[in-house]
Write a protein that holds these residues in place. Structure first.
Motif, PDB file in Angstrom:
ATOM      1  N   ALA A   1      19.207  32.250  14.477  1.00 54.09           N
ATOM      2  CA  ALA A   1      18.690  32.673  13.170  1.00 54.09           C
ATOM      3  C   ALA A   1      18.771  34.189  13.032  1.00 54.09           C
ATOM      4  O   ALA A   1      19.163  34.704  11.978  1.00 54.09           O
ATOM      5  CB  ALA A   1      17.251  32.205  13.004  1.00 54.09           C
TER       6      ALA A   1
ATOM      7  N   ALA B   1      18.073  28.611  19.308  1.00 51.79           N
ATOM      8  CA  ALA B   1      18.215  28.390  17.872  1.00 51.79           C
ATOM      9  C   ALA B   1      17.620  29.555  17.083  1.00 51.79           C
ATOM     10  O   ALA B   1      18.202  30.011  16.086  1.00 51.79           O
ATOM     11  CB  ALA B   1      17.540  27.078  17.478  1.00 51.79           C
TER      12      ALA B   1
ATOM     13  N   VAL C   1      21.567  28.194  12.891  1.00 53.78           N
ATOM     14  CA  VAL C   1      20.489  27.737  13.770  1.00 53.78           C
ATOM     15  C   VAL C   1      20.925  26.492  14.537  1.00 53.78           C
ATOM     16  O   VAL C   1      20.726  26.385  15.758  1.00 53.78           O
ATOM     17  CB  VAL C   1      19.204  27.462  12.948  1.00 53.78           C
ATOM     18  CG1 VAL C   1      18.217  26.649  13.749  1.00 53.78           C
ATOM     19  CG2 VAL C   1      18.586  28.765  12.501  1.00 53.78           C
TER      20      VAL C   1
ATOM     21  N   THR D   1       9.756  32.557  12.261  1.00 58.63           N
ATOM     22  CA  THR D   1       9.871  32.588  13.724  1.00 58.63           C
ATOM     23  C   THR D   1       8.495  32.641  14.380  1.00 58.63           C
ATOM     24  O   THR D   1       8.222  31.913  15.329  1.00 58.63           O
ATOM     25  CB  THR D   1      10.685  33.816  14.164  1.00 58.63           C
ATOM     26  OG1 THR D   1      11.881  33.847  13.413  1.00 58.63           O
ATOM     27  CG2 THR D   1      11.009  33.762  15.633  1.00 58.63           C
TER      28      THR D   1
ATOM     29  N   GLY E   1      25.245  32.076  16.378  1.00 63.77           N
ATOM     30  CA  GLY E   1      24.623  31.939  15.065  1.00 63.77           C
ATOM     31  C   GLY E   1      25.297  32.824  14.035  1.00 63.77           C
ATOM     32  O   GLY E   1      25.569  32.390  12.908  1.00 63.77           O
TER      33      GLY E   1
END
Lengths: 354, 254
Positions: A250, A246, A106, A200, A76
């Motif tokens: 981030a 993912a 992401v 999140t 990422g």
């Protein structure tokens, strides 16, 4: 129905803690009561919280041990830093540029999660841990040898050195192997970090309390029974693993955009990092989202706050780790806690009066 | 028409012929018993019926449709649900969530992962409907009071009941019960018999069960198949089968 409101309340408390902490920090910063050291640690704090919460999805909710979480963070970070560096002139609004970079990071980390998840999730337990550890290291080492440049002809990739990219004179080297990416825009700040933490938290808590989350936890609790009621094991395992990847991506984006120079060192993307994230998760309580958030904050702040103690600080850090571990997991400590919990003591006294 | 029809079913593990030439026909609404000494191959047959093992030969027809060798998930979607000899609940989930997990593939409750994360209106509607349906099922088994308990905190007898509730949540045509009375005392067994009878009436369910408890088998099963060393020893009306001298020698003792 009662249970539903209970879980909603619990997640609202978690969001509330984050918002409150944010306002608290902002006030301190605005009034000048925060040291520059502490200011510098605010964004990494958000990075660690996102990492811990996302790893909890794999370890706590899916119930599989993954030691390669820093690898996804690395993907990422680099994907988004390359994007931001290329778009530095094209997109001038930092927030927009960051938002797009976030999307890139992401998606790249999520795709990596699917690709790695497909072969790796056939394994379980210790075997899975070892293989994810290896994948994490592979990602870090790959990034260390990649040279990537862009010129009027497009992108050039090499694994040897910058010269072998054979670029036109107008070309720009983006990734210089072990030197990483220099001069990428530093678009992130504490506010963005907190927003990312909130996103999140919302994603993970909502996922856990949905049909998908139930399927994932059913697989964790009993694979054979889950299959017998028609839950597709492979699908949900890969889904959980890639969402977790993912979100780690981030965190990587946030991390990358907080630094002007991004390099893949063992310290930031190696297994040390993966294990540190795992420590947050285990200490905060496996499966407890709020717990991993708090553990990440406390364990990041602790070494910084103890800096005045010089060489003793890591010693104290270790003692705190062990003490928390015993307090949370040892059967006698659990018994002790139950016996002397404030709620129970209060209850007893009430009974005594009657 | 028969809900379940099994023709010449057999399976070999290497050189071991675990089940050989097994035939079975279960009519709709029937309560059918499968009995036999330990190691006779009863659970192996269940595992073939639910797709855990692939049969070496033979055919399994559910409502006339060939389901032989299909994966477990598909077979569950076709309409076979089961419980396990050793209880397999989702121990860390609540009692309610165990049943809701069973509703996973019911069309009226399906919504996508993204809908769940974004909490779109469909999420609230489906979850609400799921809660209602799950509570309805729990009420049948007198478990509605414990809906918010962790499944592992239920007493043994109730765990067995919850497993049946979860299996019923998948809306099956055929329910397989693998030794439902294992580890139960006579009172609990009696209560379980009533529950099984009730499930059959209430849901018009076809039930095939494996059992060791002769009182239970004789009490509720209409037809029996007796298995010994992987082969059918006897088959027919319960009262007649239990009188069969072959069965008595092999299973009940002389």
């Amino acid at each position: 129905m009662k249970k539903l409101s209970k879980t909603t309340k619990s997640s609202l408390i978690t969001y509330g803690i984050v918002v409150f902490a944010y306002i608290f920090c902002e006030i301190f910063m605005r009034t000048g009561h925060m040291s520059s050291l502490l200011k510098g640690i605010l964004v990494p704090l958000c990075v660690y919280v996102v990492l811990a919460v996302s790893l909890n999805l794999t370890v706590g909710i899916l119930g599989e041990l993954s030691l390669g979480h820093a690898g996804f963070m690395c993907v990422g970070a680099f994907a988004s830093a390359v994007f931001s560096k290329c778009m530095m002139e094209t997109i001038t609004v930092p927030t927009l540029r960051f938002a797009l970079a976030l999307l890139v990071g992401v998606v790249c980390a999520g795709v990596c999660g699917v690709l790695i998840g497909i072969p790796v999730l056939r394994l379980r337990g210790d075997y899975l841990a070892i293989v994810t550890l290896a994948f994490g290291e592979i990602i870090k080492n790959l990034v260390n040898v990649i040279y990537l440049g862009v010129d009027s002809n497009g992108f050039h990739v090499s694994m040897k050195d910058a010269m072998s990219l054979q670029m036109e004179p107008d070309g720009l080297v983006i990734i210089k192997g072990a030197q990483g990416i220099t001069g990428a825009p530093t678009d992130s700040n504490f506010t963005i970090g907190v927003v990312l933490v909130l996103i999140t938290l919302v994603v993970v808590t909502n996922l856990v309390h949905s049909r998908t989350g139930r399927a994932i936890m059913a697989i964790r609790d009993n694979r054979i029974a889950a299959e017998s009621i028609g839950i597709n094991i492979t699908k949900y395992k890969i889904l959980a693993f890639s969402i977790s990847a993912a979100l780690a991506g981030a965190a990587g984006v946030l991390y990358a955009h907080n630094l002007s120079t991004l390099t893949a060192l063992p310290k930031n993307f190696g297994y040390n990092m993966s294990i540190m994230i795992l420590v947050f998760v285990v200490l905060g309580g496996i499966g407890s989202i709020r717990g991993s958030m708090i553990a990440a904050v406390v364990l990041t702040l602790l070494p910084e706050l103890l800096r005045s103690l010089n060489e003793y600080r890591m010693l104290i850090y270790a003692v705190v780790l062990i003490a928390t571990m015993i307090f949370t997991w040892s059967p006698s400590a659990i018994g002790f806690r139950e016996r002397y919990s404030p709620a129970k003591l209060f209850h007893k006294r009430e009974k005594g009066v009657q | 028409m028969a809900v379940l029809e099994v023709k010449n079913l057999g399976i070999s593990f290497g050189g071991l012929r675990a089940v050989d030439d097994f035939n079975l026909e279960v009519e709709k609404g029937q309560l059918y018993g499968l009995i036999g000494p330990n190691g006779a191959g009863k659970t192996t047959i269940f595992n073939m019926l639910t797709g855990v093992y692939k049969p070496t030969d033979g055919k399994i027809l559910l409502d006339g449709e060939d389901i032989t060798g299909k994966p477990t998930i598909e077979i569950n979607k076709e309409g076979i649900a089961r419980t396990f000899q050793n209880i397999r609940l989702f121990a860390d989930l609540t009692v309610l969530d165990n049943v809701k997990a069973g509703l996973h593939n019911q069309k009226e409750y399906i919504y996508s992962t993204l809908t769940g994360i974004l909490r779109l209106p469909r999420y609230h509607q489906a979850e609400h409907a799921m809660d209602e349906r799950a509570m309805e099922l729990l009420k049948v088994f007198d478990l509605d009071g414990e809906a918010s308990y962790k499944a592992s905190n239920l007493p043994y007898g109730k765990q067995r009941k919850l497993e049946i509730a979860r299996a019923l949540a998948t809306n099956p045509k055929l329910l397989l019960l693998d030794e439902p009375a294992a580890g139960m005392n006579p009172n609990e067994t009696q209560e379980l018999m009533d529950t099984i009878r009730f499930v059959r009436e209430e849901f018009k369910m076809t039930i095939l069960l494996i059992e060791h408890d002769m009182k239970l088998v004789a009490g509720i099963c209409e037809k029996l198949t007796v298995l010994n060393f992987g082969q059918v020893l006897a088959c027919g009306e319960t009262s007649e089968v239990l009188k069969d001298p072959k069965v008595i020698t092999a299973y009940l003792g002389e």
